[in-house]
Design a protein around this motif. Structure first.
Motif, mmCIF file in Angstrom:
data_model
loop_
_atom_site.group_PDB
_atom_site.id
_atom_site.type_symbol
_atom_site.label_atom_id
_atom_site.label_comp_id
_atom_site.label_asym_id
_atom_site.label_seq_id
_atom_site.Cartn_x
_atom_site.Cartn_y
_atom_site.Cartn_z
ATOM 1 N N LEU A 1 14.851 3.474 3.235
ATOM 2 C CA LEU A 1 13.877 3.922 2.246
ATOM 3 C C LEU A 1 12.816 2.839 2.112
ATOM 4 O O LEU A 1 13.142 1.659 1.973
ATOM 5 C CB LEU A 1 14.553 4.159 0.890
ATOM 6 N N VAL A 2 11.539 3.207 2.163
ATOM 7 C CA VAL A 2 10.468 2.216 2.109
ATOM 8 C C VAL A 2 9.278 2.795 1.361
ATOM 9 O O VAL A 2 8.988 3.994 1.448
ATOM 10 C CB VAL A 2 10.050 1.767 3.533
ATOM 11 N N SER A 3 8.611 1.942 0.603
ATOM 12 C CA SER A 3 7.432 2.372 -0.144
ATOM 13 C C SER A 3 6.498 1.188 -0.346
ATOM 14 O O SER A 3 6.925 0.027 -0.329
ATOM 15 C CB SER A 3 7.822 2.956 -1.507
ATOM 16 N N VAL A 4 5.216 1.466 -0.497
ATOM 17 C CA VAL A 4 4.223 0.452 -0.862
ATOM 18 C C VAL A 4 4.158 0.424 -2.380
ATOM 19 O O VAL A 4 3.802 1.424 -3.011
ATOM 20 C CB VAL A 4 2.840 0.778 -0.261
ATOM 21 N N THR A 5 4.522 -0.701 -2.962
ATOM 22 C CA THR A 5 4.559 -0.816 -4.419
ATOM 23 C C THR A 5 3.261 -1.356 -5.003
ATOM 24 O O THR A 5 3.003 -1.211 -6.193
ATOM 25 C CB THR A 5 5.727 -1.716 -4.842
ATOM 26 N N SER A 6 2.462 -2.002 -4.191
ATOM 27 C CA SER A 6 1.170 -2.526 -4.630
ATOM 28 C C SER A 6 0.309 -2.693 -3.383
ATOM 29 O O SER A 6 0.807 -3.093 -2.338
ATOM 30 C CB SER A 6 1.351 -3.880 -5.334
ATOM 31 N N PRO A 7 -0.979 -2.298 -3.464
ATOM 32 C CA PRO A 7 -1.789 -1.930 -4.626
ATOM 33 C C PRO A 7 -1.607 -0.469 -5.019
ATOM 34 O O PRO A 7 -0.912 0.282 -4.337
ATOM 35 C CB PRO A 7 -3.212 -2.182 -4.120
ATOM 36 N N ALA A 8 -2.277 -0.091 -6.102
ATOM 37 C CA ALA A 8 -2.272 1.296 -6.536
ATOM 38 C C ALA A 8 -3.295 2.105 -5.736
ATOM 39 O O ALA A 8 -4.179 1.551 -5.069
ATOM 40 C CB ALA A 8 -2.596 1.372 -8.026
ATOM 41 N N GLU A 9 -3.169 3.392 -5.775
ATOM 42 C CA GLU A 9 -4.096 4.291 -5.083
ATOM 43 C C GLU A 9 -5.532 4.057 -5.565
ATOM 44 O O GLU A 9 -5.790 3.868 -6.758
ATOM 45 C CB GLU A 9 -3.687 5.743 -5.350
ATOM 46 N N ASN A 10 -6.462 4.033 -4.603
ATOM 47 C CA ASN A 10 -7.900 3.889 -4.850
ATOM 48 C C ASN A 10 -8.305 2.525 -5.412
ATOM 49 O O ASN A 10 -9.364 2.398 -6.039
ATOM 50 C CB ASN A 10 -8.411 4.996 -5.785
ATOM 51 N N THR A 11 -7.492 1.499 -5.170
ATOM 52 C CA THR A 11 -7.866 0.155 -5.599
ATOM 53 C C THR A 11 -9.077 -0.325 -4.806
ATOM 54 O O THR A 11 -9.090 -0.230 -3.568
ATOM 55 C CB THR A 11 -6.699 -0.824 -5.378
ATOM 56 N N PRO A 12 -10.125 -0.863 -5.464
ATOM 57 C CA PRO A 12 -11.261 -1.426 -4.725
ATOM 58 C C PRO A 12 -10.914 -2.799 -4.166
ATOM 59 O O PRO A 12 -10.234 -3.596 -4.821
ATOM 60 C CB PRO A 12 -12.357 -1.515 -5.793
ATOM 61 N N VAL A 13 -11.364 -3.095 -2.955
ATOM 62 C CA VAL A 13 -11.049 -4.356 -2.293
ATOM 63 C C VAL A 13 -12.343 -5.015 -1.854
ATOM 64 O O VAL A 13 -13.178 -4.386 -1.181
ATOM 65 C CB VAL A 13 -10.144 -4.145 -1.052
ATOM 66 N N ALA A 14 -12.519 -6.291 -2.220
ATOM 67 C CA ALA A 14 -13.710 -7.031 -1.808
ATOM 68 C C ALA A 14 -13.371 -8.072 -0.753
ATOM 69 O O ALA A 14 -14.026 -8.147 0.287
ATOM 70 C CB ALA A 14 -14.361 -7.701 -3.013
ATOM 71 N N THR A 15 -12.346 -8.873 -1.000
ATOM 72 C CA THR A 15 -11.972 -9.923 -0.037
ATOM 73 C C THR A 15 -10.508 -9.778 0.338
ATOM 74 O O THR A 15 -10.164 -8.991 1.203
ATOM 75 C CB THR A 15 -12.251 -11.313 -0.628
ATOM 76 N N ASN A 16 -9.629 -10.554 -0.313
ATOM 77 C CA ASN A 16 -8.204 -10.526 0.007
ATOM 78 C C ASN A 16 -7.444 -9.582 -0.925
ATOM 79 O O ASN A 16 -7.750 -9.476 -2.117
ATOM 80 C CB ASN A 16 -7.602 -11.930 -0.097
ATOM 81 N N LEU A 17 -6.455 -8.916 -0.368
ATOM 82 C CA LEU A 17 -5.615 -7.990 -1.135
ATOM 83 C C LEU A 17 -4.158 -8.268 -0.816
ATOM 84 O O LEU A 17 -3.759 -8.268 0.355
ATOM 85 C CB LEU A 17 -5.957 -6.543 -0.781
ATOM 86 N N VAL A 18 -3.343 -8.505 -1.836
ATOM 87 C CA VAL A 18 -1.910 -8.720 -1.644
ATOM 88 C C VAL A 18 -1.216 -7.357 -1.611
ATOM 89 O O VAL A 18 -1.302 -6.582 -2.572
ATOM 90 C CB VAL A 18 -1.318 -9.601 -2.755
ATOM 91 N N ILE A 19 -0.541 -7.079 -0.500
ATOM 92 C CA ILE A 19 0.186 -5.822 -0.322
ATOM 93 C C ILE A 19 1.673 -6.105 -0.485
ATOM 94 O O ILE A 19 2.209 -7.046 0.122
ATOM 95 C CB ILE A 19 -0.084 -5.209 1.056
ATOM 96 N N CYS A 20 2.362 -5.300 -1.292
ATOM 97 C CA CYS A 20 3.801 -5.460 -1.520
ATOM 98 C C CYS A 20 4.521 -4.169 -1.132
ATOM 99 O O CYS A 20 4.021 -3.076 -1.390
ATOM 100 C CB CYS A 20 4.098 -5.785 -2.974
ATOM 101 N N ALA A 21 5.688 -4.327 -0.511
ATOM 102 C CA ALA A 21 6.490 -3.172 -0.116
ATOM 103 C C ALA A 21 7.930 -3.378 -0.566
ATOM 104 O O ALA A 21 8.411 -4.513 -0.670
ATOM 105 C CB ALA A 21 6.437 -2.948 1.395
ATOM 106 N N ALA A 22 8.627 -2.269 -0.831
ATOM 107 C CA ALA A 22 10.051 -2.289 -1.153
ATOM 108 C C ALA A 22 10.785 -1.508 -0.072
ATOM 109 O O ALA A 22 10.320 -0.453 0.368
ATOM 110 C CB ALA A 22 10.295 -1.680 -2.523
ATOM 111 N N ALA A 23 11.933 -2.034 0.361
ATOM 112 C CA ALA A 23 12.719 -1.366 1.407
ATOM 113 C C ALA A 23 14.202 -1.557 1.125
ATOM 114 O O ALA A 23 14.623 -2.634 0.674
ATOM 115 C CB ALA A 23 12.367 -1.916 2.784
ATOM 116 N N ALA A 24 14.989 -0.515 1.390
ATOM 117 C CA ALA A 24 16.439 -0.572 1.179
ATOM 118 C C ALA A 24 17.129 0.280 2.236
ATOM 119 O O ALA A 24 16.562 1.259 2.739
ATOM 120 C CB ALA A 24 16.798 -0.084 -0.216
ATOM 121 N N ASP A 25 18.367 -0.087 2.572
ATOM 122 C CA ASP A 25 19.126 0.635 3.600
ATOM 123 C C ASP A 25 20.609 0.379 3.401
ATOM 124 O O ASP A 25 21.016 -0.676 2.876
ATOM 125 C CB ASP A 25 18.697 0.192 4.993
ATOM 126 N N ASN A 26 21.441 1.328 3.850
ATOM 127 C CA ASN A 26 22.887 1.188 3.650
ATOM 128 C C ASN A 26 23.501 0.080 4.491
ATOM 129 O O ASN A 26 24.528 -0.497 4.118
ATOM 130 C CB ASN A 26 23.589 2.521 3.967
#
Length: 374
Positions: free
Chosen positions: A112-137
């Protein structure tokens, strides 16, 4: 007499089916015995310990009778489990052979995997920190970050983050997603999050500090420059008469210019600044060089063929030592005239022995001459 020679089992295919059930297709070599009544397929979850006593398959509990065919499919298995399979043969009297070789099928449950950040339609000018969550049995092997479907980063260490530099990208919408791969090789891609890259079309502004255009300069002069930008300055380049003499990621910058290597007359100093998007801005100034040699035009004199001659007509100064140190440390590159003037090491029997480069040895010789030690 019925043979007890083991059969050889092959795994043909293992596929996850809708509703997260797994189906396994098997095949095996036929028994060489003539009195074959059929074959039995044994299976078991998460253990290779004999005898196999698996349960839960759509075809029933182990063993599953396959008749006289040498292929079989076992379906409805739990994709979260790893399964072990073996086959036996039996004759008309019910005598059964030993197990064939054992085939293992790893679990097929995707992570199971998802992008937890950023939110939908976030404006980006320079750097953007992307965060993901993942889990598996069984565990996550790696997480890959994707922008418009193309991988831009991979990590195996949680928390799963990546700093995306969007400063140089054109304005528009970009889809960010994450792909997780578990320890069994199963993978899944998250739902995409769309962000809006603003884009940068603004050029840096450059400020150049030099002597006034109507002032005559000679010897060494200090040139300094700074730049500003809406998103940040990435590089400054200083040139004299179109020749690049300094490139730096520092802001501001300063440069000690030895005018003795240039002809009397007007010379153009220019500084160009760049931002991360590749936009650039420039500032220029014209100065009048007068080193008292009688030349009044801007045509350079013939290049000196002797370092000692250049040194004799223009004595070395502390600024020369500073300039040689800048060259030796890689902050800037010398012109031909500057190379001939500053390449004075090694110094043997009272004479310079140029070696074709300006390094720290030249700095030491220049300082020694200035302090009267040579």
């Amino acid at each position: 007499m019925f043979s007890v020679l083991p059969l050889f089992l092959f795994l043909l295919l293992s596929l996850p089916h809708p509703c997260l059930a797994t189906s396994v297709s098997l095949a095996w070599d036929p028994s060489p015995d003539t009195d074959i009544a059929g074959y039995r397929v044994y299976y078991q979850a998460n253990s290779s310990g004999l005898p196999f006593q698996g349960t839960g398959a759509a075809e029933g509990n182990a063993p599953v009778d396959g008749g006289t065919l040498t292929v079989a499919s076992i379906s409805g298995l739990d994709p979260a489990n790893s399964y072990y399979f073996a086959v036996t043969a039996y004759n008309s009297a019910g005598t059964e052979s030993v197990y064939s070789n054992i085939v293992q099928v790893p679990e097929t449950l995707p992570p199971l995997v998802s992008v937890t950040s950023p939110a939908e339609n976030t404006p980006v000018a320079t750097n953007l920190v992307i965060c993901a969550a993942a889990a598996d049995n069984v565990g996550i092997a790696k997480v890959q970050f994707l922008v418009n479907g193309a991988q831009v980063h991979e990590t195996s260490a949680a928390p799963y983050t990546y700093t995306w530099n969007a400063a140089a990208l054109p304005a528009g919408s970009y889809a960010i997603s994450a792909r997780a791969v578990d320890l069994s090789g199963n993978e899944a891609v998250s739902k995409a999050v769309n962000v809006s890259v603003v884009g940068d079309a603004i050029s840096p502004t450059v400020s150049l500090a030099v002597p006034p255009s109507d002032a005559k300069v000679g010897g060494t002069i200090s040139v300094s420059a700074s730049a500003s930008d809406n998103l940040g300055v990435s590089r400054l380049e200083l040139s004299i008469d179109g020749t690049l003499l300094l490139s730096s990621n520092q802001n501001p910058v300063s440069y000690v210019w030895n005018t003795a290597s240039f002809a009397n007359g007007t010379h153009v100093i220019s500084v160009r600044a760049y931002d991360a998007a590749g936009n650039s801005g420039v500032a220029s100034a014209t100065v009048l060089v007068d080193n008292g040699t009688g030349q009044t035009d801007s045509t350079p004199p013939p290049a000196s063929t002797s370092t000692s001659t250049s040194t004799a007509t223009s004595p070395l100064t502390l600024a020369d030592a500073q300039f040689a140190l800048q060259i030796a440390s890689g902050q800037q590159g010398p012109t031909l005239d500057q190379m001939q003037r500053l390449d004075v090491a090694p110094y043997v029997n009272g004479q310079p022995q140029p070696n074709g480069k300006v390094d720290t040895g030249d700095v030491v010789v220049i300082l020694a001459k200035l302090t009267g030690k040579l």
